[in-house]
Design a protein around this motif. Structure first.
Motif, PDB file in Angstrom:
ATOM      1  N   SER A 198     -12.883   4.951 -17.971  1.00 28.75           N
ATOM      2  CA  SER A 198     -13.977   5.861 -18.322  1.00 28.75           C
ATOM      3  C   SER A 198     -14.255   6.780 -17.147  1.00 28.75           C
ATOM      4  O   SER A 198     -14.141   6.382 -15.987  1.00 28.75           O
ATOM      5  CB  SER A 198     -15.230   5.058 -18.678  1.00 28.75           C
ATOM      6  OG  SER A 198     -15.718   4.402 -17.530  1.00 28.75           O
ATOM      7  N   ALA A 199     -14.552   8.036 -17.425  1.00 30.06           N
ATOM      8  CA  ALA A 199     -14.854   9.069 -16.431  1.00 30.06           C
ATOM      9  C   ALA A 199     -13.638   9.513 -15.619  1.00 30.06           C
ATOM     10  O   ALA A 199     -13.758  10.321 -14.716  1.00 30.06           O
ATOM     11  CB  ALA A 199     -15.980   8.638 -15.486  1.00 30.06           C
ATOM     12  N   ALA A 200     -12.451   8.976 -15.935  1.00 34.83           N
ATOM     13  CA  ALA A 200     -11.241   9.474 -15.258  1.00 34.83           C
ATOM     14  C   ALA A 200     -10.521  10.450 -16.201  1.00 34.83           C
ATOM     15  O   ALA A 200     -10.591  10.313 -17.423  1.00 34.83           O
ATOM     16  CB  ALA A 200     -10.325   8.318 -14.895  1.00 34.83           C
ATOM     17  N   ASP A 201      -9.832  11.407 -15.604  1.00 31.86           N
ATOM     18  CA  ASP A 201      -9.196  12.487 -16.359  1.00 31.86           C
ATOM     19  C   ASP A 201      -8.044  11.946 -17.231  1.00 31.86           C
ATOM     20  O   ASP A 201      -7.058  11.419 -16.704  1.00 31.86           O
ATOM     21  CB  ASP A 201      -8.666  13.501 -15.341  1.00 31.86           C
ATOM     22  CG  ASP A 201      -8.086  14.729 -16.008  1.00 31.86           C
ATOM     23  OD1 ASP A 201      -8.067  14.782 -17.254  1.00 31.86           O
ATOM     24  OD2 ASP A 201      -7.649  15.637 -15.273  1.00 31.86           O
ATOM     25  N   THR A 202      -8.157  12.106 -18.534  1.00 31.00           N
ATOM     26  CA  THR A 202      -7.105  11.589 -19.411  1.00 31.00           C
ATOM     27  C   THR A 202      -5.824  12.417 -19.313  1.00 31.00           C
ATOM     28  O   THR A 202      -4.750  11.957 -19.684  1.00 31.00           O
ATOM     29  CB  THR A 202      -7.553  11.566 -20.887  1.00 31.00           C
ATOM     30  OG1 THR A 202      -8.071  12.849 -21.211  1.00 31.00           O
ATOM     31  CG2 THR A 202      -8.604  10.504 -21.131  1.00 31.00           C
ATOM     32  N   ALA A 203      -5.937  13.642 -18.762  1.00 25.75           N
ATOM     33  CA  ALA A 203      -4.734  14.470 -18.600  1.00 25.75           C
ATOM     34  C   ALA A 203      -3.761  13.853 -17.604  1.00 25.75           C
ATOM     35  O   ALA A 203      -2.595  14.228 -17.540  1.00 25.75           O
ATOM     36  CB  ALA A 203      -5.125  15.877 -18.147  1.00 25.75           C
ATOM     37  N   LEU A 204      -4.237  12.896 -16.832  1.00 25.79           N
ATOM     38  CA  LEU A 204      -3.338  12.240 -15.872  1.00 25.79           C
ATOM     39  C   LEU A 204      -2.348  11.306 -16.565  1.00 25.79           C
ATOM     40  O   LEU A 204      -1.294  10.992 -16.021  1.00 25.79           O
ATOM     41  CB  LEU A 204      -4.161  11.416 -14.876  1.00 25.79           C
ATOM     42  CG  LEU A 204      -4.704  12.161 -13.661  1.00 25.79           C
ATOM     43  CD1 LEU A 204      -5.768  11.318 -12.965  1.00 25.79           C
ATOM     44  CD2 LEU A 204      -3.578  12.491 -12.679  1.00 25.79           C
ATOM     45  N   GLU A 205      -2.691  10.859 -17.753  1.00 25.01           N
ATOM     46  CA  GLU A 205      -1.837   9.872 -18.434  1.00 25.01           C
ATOM     47  C   GLU A 205      -0.439  10.443 -18.635  1.00 25.01           C
ATOM     48  O   GLU A 205      -0.274  11.558 -19.125  1.00 25.01           O
ATOM     49  CB  GLU A 205      -2.476   9.447 -19.764  1.00 25.01           C
ATOM     50  CG  GLU A 205      -3.712   8.595 -19.523  1.00 25.01           C
ATOM     51  CD  GLU A 205      -4.466   8.209 -20.798  1.00 25.01           C
ATOM     52  OE1 GLU A 205      -3.950   8.482 -21.910  1.00 25.01           O
ATOM     53  OE2 GLU A 205      -5.566   7.647 -20.676  1.00 25.01           O
TER      54      GLU A 205
ATOM     55  N   HIS B  38       0.807  -1.228   0.000  1.00 24.06           N
ATOM     56  CA  HIS B  38       0.000   0.000   0.000  1.00 24.06           C
ATOM     57  C   HIS B  38       0.834   1.269   0.000  1.00 24.06           C
ATOM     58  O   HIS B  38       0.303   2.359   0.004  1.00 24.06           O
ATOM     59  CB  HIS B  38      -0.980   0.005   1.181  1.00 24.06           C
ATOM     60  CG  HIS B  38      -0.296  -0.116   2.514  1.00 24.06           C
ATOM     61  ND1 HIS B  38      -0.065  -1.335   3.102  1.00 24.06           N
ATOM     62  CD2 HIS B  38       0.215   0.810   3.340  1.00 24.06           C
ATOM     63  CE1 HIS B  38       0.552  -1.140   4.254  1.00 24.06           C
ATOM     64  NE2 HIS B  38       0.752   0.154   4.414  1.00 24.06           N
ATOM     65  N   GLU B  39       2.159   1.131   0.001  1.00 23.81           N
ATOM     66  CA  GLU B  39       3.014   2.328   0.022  1.00 23.81           C
ATOM     67  C   GLU B  39       3.711   2.432  -1.328  1.00 23.81           C
ATOM     68  O   GLU B  39       4.831   1.963  -1.483  1.00 23.81           O
ATOM     69  CB  GLU B  39       4.056   2.202   1.143  1.00 23.81           C
ATOM     70  CG  GLU B  39       3.441   2.075   2.528  1.00 23.81           C
ATOM     71  CD  GLU B  39       4.492   1.933   3.630  1.00 23.81           C
ATOM     72  OE1 GLU B  39       5.704   1.920   3.327  1.00 23.81           O
ATOM     73  OE2 GLU B  39       4.097   1.835   4.800  1.00 23.81           O
ATOM     74  N   PHE B  40       3.052   3.020  -2.309  1.00 25.78           N
ATOM     75  CA  PHE B  40       3.680   3.014  -3.634  1.00 25.78           C
ATOM     76  C   PHE B  40       3.436   4.302  -4.417  1.00 25.78           C
ATOM     77  O   PHE B  40       2.572   5.113  -4.093  1.00 25.78           O
ATOM     78  CB  PHE B  40       3.242   1.794  -4.446  1.00 25.78           C
ATOM     79  CG  PHE B  40       1.772   1.722  -4.781  1.00 25.78           C
ATOM     80  CD1 PHE B  40       0.857   1.233  -3.862  1.00 25.78           C
ATOM     81  CD2 PHE B  40       1.301   2.127  -6.026  1.00 25.78           C
ATOM     82  CE1 PHE B  40      -0.496   1.154  -4.170  1.00 25.78           C
ATOM     83  CE2 PHE B  40      -0.046   2.044  -6.352  1.00 25.78           C
ATOM     84  CZ  PHE B  40      -0.945   1.561  -5.417  1.00 25.78           C
ATOM     85  N   SER B  41       4.252   4.447  -5.454  1.00 22.78           N
ATOM     86  CA  SER B  41       4.149   5.582  -6.373  1.00 22.78           C
ATOM     87  C   SER B  41       4.430   5.057  -7.772  1.00 22.78           C
ATOM     88  O   SER B  41       4.915   3.936  -7.928  1.00 22.78           O
ATOM     89  CB  SER B  41       5.189   6.648  -6.001  1.00 22.78           C
ATOM     90  OG  SER B  41       6.488   6.109  -6.156  1.00 22.78           O
ATOM     91  N   GLY B  42       4.137   5.858  -8.766  1.00 18.49           N
ATOM     92  CA  GLY B  42       4.394   5.387 -10.120  1.00 18.49           C
ATOM     93  C   GLY B  42       3.957   6.395 -11.164  1.00 18.49           C
ATOM     94  O   GLY B  42       3.875   7.591 -10.900  1.00 18.49           O
ATOM     95  N   VAL B  43       3.655   5.855 -12.354  1.00 17.39           N
ATOM     96  CA  VAL B  43       3.228   6.704 -13.463  1.00 17.39           C
ATOM     97  C   VAL B  43       1.820   6.274 -13.875  1.00 17.39           C
ATOM     98  O   VAL B  43       1.561   5.074 -14.025  1.00 17.39           O
ATOM     99  CB  VAL B  43       4.186   6.549 -14.673  1.00 17.39           C
ATOM    100  CG1 VAL B  43       3.673   7.347 -15.873  1.00 17.39           C
ATOM    101  CG2 VAL B  43       5.587   7.005 -14.293  1.00 17.39           C
ATOM    102  N   ALA B  44       0.935   7.254 -14.011  1.00 14.80           N
ATOM    103  CA  ALA B  44      -0.416   6.960 -14.503  1.00 14.80           C
ATOM    104  C   ALA B  44      -0.293   6.674 -15.993  1.00 14.80           C
ATOM    105  O   ALA B  44       0.209   7.510 -16.752  1.00 14.80           O
ATOM    106  CB  ALA B  44      -1.333   8.149 -14.256  1.00 14.80           C
ATOM    107  N   VAL B  45      -0.697   5.482 -16.399  1.00 16.08           N
ATOM    108  CA  VAL B  45      -0.499   5.134 -17.810  1.00 16.08           C
ATOM    109  C   VAL B  45      -1.797   5.082 -18.608  1.00 16.08           C
ATOM    110  O   VAL B  45      -1.767   5.199 -19.831  1.00 16.08           O
ATOM    111  CB  VAL B  45       0.279   3.812 -17.984  1.00 16.08           C
ATOM    112  CG1 VAL B  45       1.734   3.992 -17.569  1.00 16.08           C
ATOM    113  CG2 VAL B  45      -0.357   2.677 -17.212  1.00 16.08           C
ATOM    114  N   LYS B  46      -2.918   4.875 -17.934  1.00 13.06           N
ATOM    115  CA  LYS B  46      -4.171   4.770 -18.680  1.00 13.06           C
ATOM    116  C   LYS B  46      -5.330   5.194 -17.797  1.00 13.06           C
ATOM    117  O   LYS B  46      -5.413   4.775 -16.641  1.00 13.06           O
ATOM    118  CB  LYS B  46      -4.366   3.305 -19.126  1.00 13.06           C
ATOM    119  CG  LYS B  46      -5.439   3.116 -20.169  1.00 13.06           C
ATOM    120  CD  LYS B  46      -5.313   1.764 -20.882  1.00 13.06           C
ATOM    121  CE  LYS B  46      -5.880   0.643 -20.048  1.00 13.06           C
ATOM    122  NZ  LYS B  46      -5.664  -0.694 -20.615  1.00 13.06           N
ATOM    123  N   SER B  47      -6.210   6.048 -18.346  1.00 15.39           N
ATOM    124  CA  SER B  47      -7.375   6.484 -17.575  1.00 15.39           C
ATOM    125  C   SER B  47      -8.590   5.694 -18.025  1.00 15.39           C
ATOM    126  O   SER B  47      -8.849   5.573 -19.225  1.00 15.39           O
ATOM    127  CB  SER B  47      -7.636   7.976 -17.804  1.00 15.39           C
ATOM    128  OG  SER B  47      -6.517   8.720 -17.358  1.00 15.39           O
TER     129      SER B  47
END
Ligand SMILES: [Zn+2]
Ligand SMILES: [Zn+2]
Length: 348
Positions: free
Chosen positions: A69-76, A58-67
């Protein structure tokens, strides 16, 4: 994808599993760093978890690779940190935005799949973007840092308070770091391992502020240093009967005790100790998890600002860096205590 899957107590295996399927509002996070939490060890080897099979972490970080439906695609493509608790948003604490006390929460890495894997599905609302200067390693420690900060801010440690910390696991060490960053000068630390002491000295603690409980009468040690009064704020980070008694004996009149350590078992107090709560008009408080509301005032933002300014450098606490394939070594080191460690982390 590859993931460590917990099938049953003591049965954890590195396997090829399906990539997570995104639900509405979720984002696929490629894990770049994940820490092993002290709580993962009993989860894996002693108690199991809420459902099996499950991917812990539960202690993690990373890169948003895919949004999804209804999630912000700018996060990718964005670098992100992750708040692991998924609140129901409906119960009374949730309605007050006190999500850490949600009555019906889910949790990445204990109630649903977490970060000991290549990818994790995370609700968009549980993500925070990382400033450029915040490393994946540091961001994988956001959760334990926010837990320490939550305890510190709830008890309102500040000004000229004389502070004691009993117990120097990861949370105790992080508490020390944040108290120091907040300008606290009189922080007395009780520990029982040489490695903990060395770590604290590296972080900036002066030797005369460290008490090895194996060699000292702790009551006498603290009283000699505080004009016979004791600590104004006492952080109990162990969770044992003896250390709660220590806290009650060593907290100054009108002082505050913050209970941080998860209890090992039942707690009993002698009448003479119980009296101290009354006669010294002590405030005994609990703390749980951390506040995460996306507001400037929450614990996660408090931590993030300090990481961005580099006024707190949690990377100093990482003692082991492992690959995904090597993670079981990390679990075993923490279970068997075969080596000194503070934070054991998997990096990709
Ligand atoms: Zn944890
Ligand atoms: Zn809730």
């Amino acid at each position: 994808m590859k993931a460590w899957v917990l099938h049953n107590i003591s049965d954890i295996r590195l396997e090829d599993v399906e990539e997570p399927v995104l639900q509405e509002g979720e984002v696929l996070v490629q894990v770049k760093a994940v820490g092993i939490c002290g709580s993962d060890i009993p989860r894996i080897y002693q108690n199991g978890t809420y459902r099996h099979p499950l991917i812990p972490g539960h202690e993690f970080s990373g890169v948003a690779v895919k949004s999804g439906s209804a999630a912000d695609t700018a996060l990718e493509g964005q670098r992100v940190g992750v708040f692991p608790l998924i609140p129901c948003k409906e119960c009374p604490p949730c309605r007050k935005k006190q999500y850490e006390m949600c009555r019906n929460y889910s949790y990445l890495g204990s109630r649903r799949d977490g970060g000991f894997a290549e990818y994790v599905a995370v609700p968009e609302e549980n993500l925070v973007r990382l400033p450029d200067h915040v490393s994946f390693e540091a961001a994988a420690m956001l959760e334990p840092m926010a837990v320490a900060v939550h305890a510190m801010r709830r008890v309102k440690a500040g000004g000229s308070d004389r502070i004691a910390i009993c117990g120097v696991g990861t949370i105790g060490l992080l508490l020390y770091l944040f108290l120091k960053e907040a300008g606290m000068e009189q922080v007395y630390v009780f520990g029982n391992k040489d490695f903990q002491k060395q770590t604290l000295l590296k972080l900036g603690l002066r030797e005369e502020f460290y008490c090895d409980i194996r060699e000292n009468d702790t009551d006498q040690w603290l009283m000699e240093r505080t004009e016979g009064v004791g600590a104004d704020v006492f952080f109990e980070c162990v969770g044992r009967n003896e250390t709660l008694v220590q806290a009650l004996n060593q907290t100054a009149f009108g002082g505050r005790i913050m209970l941080v350590g998860n209890p090992f078992g039942d707690v009993n107090l002698e009448k003479s100790v119980y009296w101290k709560i009354l006669r010294n008009q002590l405030t005994v408080m609990g703390t749980w998890n951390s506040s995460f509301t996306h507001e400037m005032s929450d614990d996660w933002n408090y931590v993030m600002e300090r990481l961005a300014q580099k006024s707190v450098v949690p990377e100093d606490l990482i003692t082991h860096r492992l690959s995904l394939e090597q993670m079981e070594q990390g679990f075993r080191i923490m279970r068997d205590k075969t080596e000194d460690y503070v934070k054991i982390m998997m990096l990709r």
